[in-house]
Motif scaffolding. Structure first.
Motif, PDB file in Angstrom:
ATOM      1  N   VAL A 221       0.840  -1.203   0.000  1.00 41.76           N
ATOM      2  CA  VAL A 221       0.000   0.000   0.000  1.00 41.76           C
ATOM      3  C   VAL A 221       0.873   1.251   0.000  1.00 41.76           C
ATOM      4  O   VAL A 221       0.645   2.200  -0.754  1.00 41.76           O
ATOM      5  CB  VAL A 221      -0.936   0.008   1.220  1.00 41.76           C
ATOM      6  N   LEU A 222       1.905   1.247   0.844  1.00 40.01           N
ATOM      7  CA  LEU A 222       2.773   2.415   0.956  1.00 40.01           C
ATOM      8  C   LEU A 222       3.553   2.676  -0.316  1.00 40.01           C
ATOM      9  O   LEU A 222       3.981   3.811  -0.563  1.00 40.01           O
ATOM     10  CB  LEU A 222       3.735   2.229   2.139  1.00 40.01           C
ATOM     11  N   ALA A 223       3.733   1.657  -1.140  1.00 41.38           N
ATOM     12  CA  ALA A 223       4.478   1.839  -2.389  1.00 41.38           C
ATOM     13  C   ALA A 223       3.736   2.706  -3.388  1.00 41.38           C
ATOM     14  O   ALA A 223       4.341   3.258  -4.307  1.00 41.38           O
ATOM     15  CB  ALA A 223       4.773   0.467  -3.012  1.00 41.38           C
ATOM     16  N   THR A 224       2.419   2.870  -3.207  1.00 42.64           N
ATOM     17  CA  THR A 224       1.622   3.625  -4.178  1.00 42.64           C
ATOM     18  C   THR A 224       1.023   4.888  -3.573  1.00 42.64           C
ATOM     19  O   THR A 224       0.119   5.474  -4.161  1.00 42.64           O
ATOM     20  CB  THR A 224       0.486   2.745  -4.708  1.00 42.64           C
ATOM     21  N   THR A 225       1.480   5.306  -2.416  1.00 48.64           N
ATOM     22  CA  THR A 225       0.917   6.499  -1.774  1.00 48.64           C
ATOM     23  C   THR A 225       2.023   7.287  -1.105  1.00 48.64           C
ATOM     24  O   THR A 225       3.145   6.806  -0.932  1.00 48.64           O
ATOM     25  CB  THR A 225      -0.154   6.102  -0.727  1.00 48.64           C
ATOM     26  N   THR A 226       1.714   8.521  -0.754  1.00 48.76           N
ATOM     27  CA  THR A 226       2.629   9.368   0.006  1.00 48.76           C
ATOM     28  C   THR A 226       2.199   9.284   1.453  1.00 48.76           C
ATOM     29  O   THR A 226       1.054   9.619   1.782  1.00 48.76           O
ATOM     30  CB  THR A 226       2.573  10.821  -0.493  1.00 48.76           C
ATOM     31  N   ALA A 227       3.092   8.823   2.327  1.00 48.65           N
ATOM     32  CA  ALA A 227       2.671   8.496   3.692  1.00 48.65           C
ATOM     33  C   ALA A 227       3.555   9.160   4.737  1.00 48.65           C
ATOM     34  O   ALA A 227       4.771   9.278   4.566  1.00 48.65           O
ATOM     35  CB  ALA A 227       2.678   6.985   3.897  1.00 48.65           C
TER      36      ALA A 227
END
Length: 611
Positions: A544-550
């Protein structure tokens, strides 16, 4: 949860002076839609009350006519007329109740809905200051009191006032001397009622505020029942509750004493003058200056006016309590909702920098109730989370981590500086737009009295079953959810307390990721998980984190490992940014936070931060 007898009070001046009429007139916008039926009901009630004043005139005719003349048929006719008048009066009062019951219940419902919607739109800083019980008492007891006032008190205040005026006109028309005698108590009664209103309004407000405090304690005790039982604090909580109950009881007794005093005056003074009028009237009948029928009609009219006069004290008390309830209602409704940017959104987006990620630019933050010259919680924070990057935020207890991440979804507004999403200042975006782009999961997971599915879908109401299953898989919640009696349709109960802390935290994480947000803010999302579950969640969360800015608040090295970079927050500032390895070797404060290792260098950092 507080166990003290002094529950927090709402931020309002309980004893401030105000006009009862001015307060009650503020209800007009809510009453306006049903004004036709309300005014019709008042008119019907006035006609019904006037029917009661017709009866003495019929009695006068019966006594001076058929009774004096020995006309039996005339007496029966008079009795029939009295029966018709009485039945008509009762029917009219029934019609009045039918006219107001449904519309005024709708007024109460509309006011409660307006209050709920307004409270939902108010900023988090408002809820930080206001006890929950105070809001609950305003949305329940106060609004019920207002409905009773509008349906009963207001109507009878109008009706009884009109009845008294018409009745005294009838009395003066029958015998002006006796009428003047009965009017005698009016001036002293007005003065006594004015004194009563001044004192009762203060006590009524105190009682309603104390009821709000009591509601707060009950609400906290129920939500914290596990803590109370776990620490054996039920006796101290009971003492605190008893103390608040006694305070409320003393205030209610004070109200009762004031009511008893006003009733004593209102009942005794007119009775005294009524006795005088009776003596004078009997003398006039003996002298032949007044017929027996006229005296009977006069005294019957005077007795008919007893209830309208005696009700003055009760109606004044109800008016004051309704005015206080109105003030308490509008104390919440008058709190301004922060303005939305409106058309500024398009202009802000026009200046956006595509793919700029999340930025904090010289952000300063003080809580709204803090003094302007107080030390800010955040003091010049500069931080850039690149597009698609996961940045871990690390800092000691009280360093401002949770406050910083609360600025992203605009739970709080920055005092100075700005926060941008892809180059757009979030202050120029509507809150709905910000929260559409940003998903959050807080350290303390909050669930609602609804099904698992409904709780998770709060993060993305338009998502379907496939999205739900994916989110539960990411949070490693599909296993325990599938084992629940009704699967994802199982009701989790209030606050989700039927689940373990780790289960609640996984559902909160699923709620955050279900909508595949562009920006993800996580506040130590794995703190309640065991090491094995944590490892599985981390593995799934990496996708999930690979496709979002977190932005992820982290307290443990395992959580930090999810991040591309780490930022160290200390003393309200970002003091270091780098990879976990870089900071672990090059920053003593970070090394202390991650490993617990004490060094002279860390002590020096601590002294500087304290200053």
């Amino acid at each position: 949860m507080s166990a003290s007898a002094e529950a927090p009070a709402a931020p309002a001046a309980a004893s401030r002076k105000r006009s009862v009429v001015r307060s009650l007139l503020r209800l007009w916008p809510y009453v306006r839609p049903v004004r036709g039926r309300v005014f019709t009901a008042a008119g019907v009630a006035i006609v019904a009350a006037s029917m009661g004043l017709v009866m003495p005139l019929v009695l006068k005719w019966i006594v001076d006519g058929p009774v004096t003349d020995g006309d039996t048929a005339g007496v029966w006719l008079g009795g029939l007329v009295l029966l018709v008048v009485g039945v008509t009066e009762a029917a009219l009062f029934g019609l009045r109740r039918w006219l107001v019951a449904r519309p005024l219940t709708r007024v109460e419902a509309d006011m409660r809905s307006a209050l709920y919607r307004h409270v939902q739109r108010l900023p988090v800083s408002f809820h930080d200051r206001w006890p929950t019980g105070q809001l609950l008492s305003r949305g329940t007891g106060d609004l019920q009191l207002l409905r009773m006032f509008l349906a009963f008190g207001l109507t009878f205040l109008i009706v009884n006032s009109a009845t008294i005026l018409i009745g005294f006109g009838v009395l003066l028309a029958q015998d002006w001397l006796l009428g003047l005698i009965l009017i005698g108590p009016v001036v002293p009664l007005i003065f006594v009622c004015w004194i009563f209103e001044q004192r009762f309004s203060v006590v009524a407000r105190r009682a309603q505020d104390q009821m709000g405090d009591l509601t707060t304690v009950v609400e906290e005790s129920i939500l914290g029942i596990r803590i109370i039982k776990g620490f054996g604090r039920h006796r101290s909580q009971a003492r605190a509750f008893d103390a608040l109950t006694r305070r409320l009881m003393d205030t209610e007794l004070h109200k009762a004493r004031l009511l008893a005093a006003i009733w004593l005056v209102i009942l005794s003074l007119p009775e005294l003058f009524l006795g005088i009028a009776l003596v004078v009237g009997v003398g006039e009948v003996a002298d032949g200056a007044l017929t027996a029928g006229t005296l009977v009609a006069f005294m019957t009219t005077a007795m008919t006016l007893r209830w309208p006069v005696e009700s003055i004290g009760f109606l004044l008390a109800l008016c004051n309590e309704a005015a206080t309830a109105t003030d308490r209602f509008f104390e919440v409704m008058d709190v301004e909702v922060p303005a939305e940017p409106g058309t500024a959104t398009a202009a802000a987006e026009a200046g956006a920098t595509t793919g700029d990620g999340l930025r904090f630019e010289n952000v300063v933050f003080r809580y709204p109730d803090a003094a302007p010259d107080s030390t800010p919680v955040l003091n010049g924070v500069d931080l850039h989370i690149r597009p698609g990057e996961t940045l871990a935020l690390v800092g000691g207890t009280g360093s401002g981590k949770t406050t910083l991440i609360a600025l992203v979804p605009r739970l709080y507004e920055v005092t100075e500086g700005r926060v941008t999403l892809d180059g757009v200042d979030i202050a120029g975006l509507s809150r709905d737009e910000v929260r559409r782009r940003v998903a959050v999961a807080f350290e303390e997971p909050t669930l609602f009295s609804a099904s698992v599915r409904e709780n998770v879908l709060m993060g993305s109401p338009g998502s379907g079953r496939e999205d739900l299953d994916r989110a539960l898989a990411v949070s490693q919640a599909e296993g325990f959810v599938g084992a629940l009696p009704a699967g994802s349709e199982t009701e989790v109960g209030e606050q989700g307390l039927s689940l373990s802390g780790g289960q609640r935290q996984r559902l909160a994480l699923a709620r955050a990721v279900i909508g595949q947000p562009a920006f993800l803010v996580l506040d130590d999302p794995l703190s309640a998980l065991d090491v094995h579950t944590e490892a599985r969640v981390e593995a799934a969360l990496r996708e999930v984190l690979a496709t979002t800015t977190a932005l992820v608040v982290a307290h443990r090295p395992s959580t930090v490992q999810l991040a591309d970079r780490v930022a160290l927050l200390s003393g309200g500032r970002i003091v270091a940014v780098g990879t976990h390895t870089e900071l672990l070797h090059g920053n003593a404060e970070y090394r202390h936070l991650m490993t617990g290792e004490h060094t002279e260098e860390h002590n020096a950092y601590s002294e500087v931060a304290a200053r």
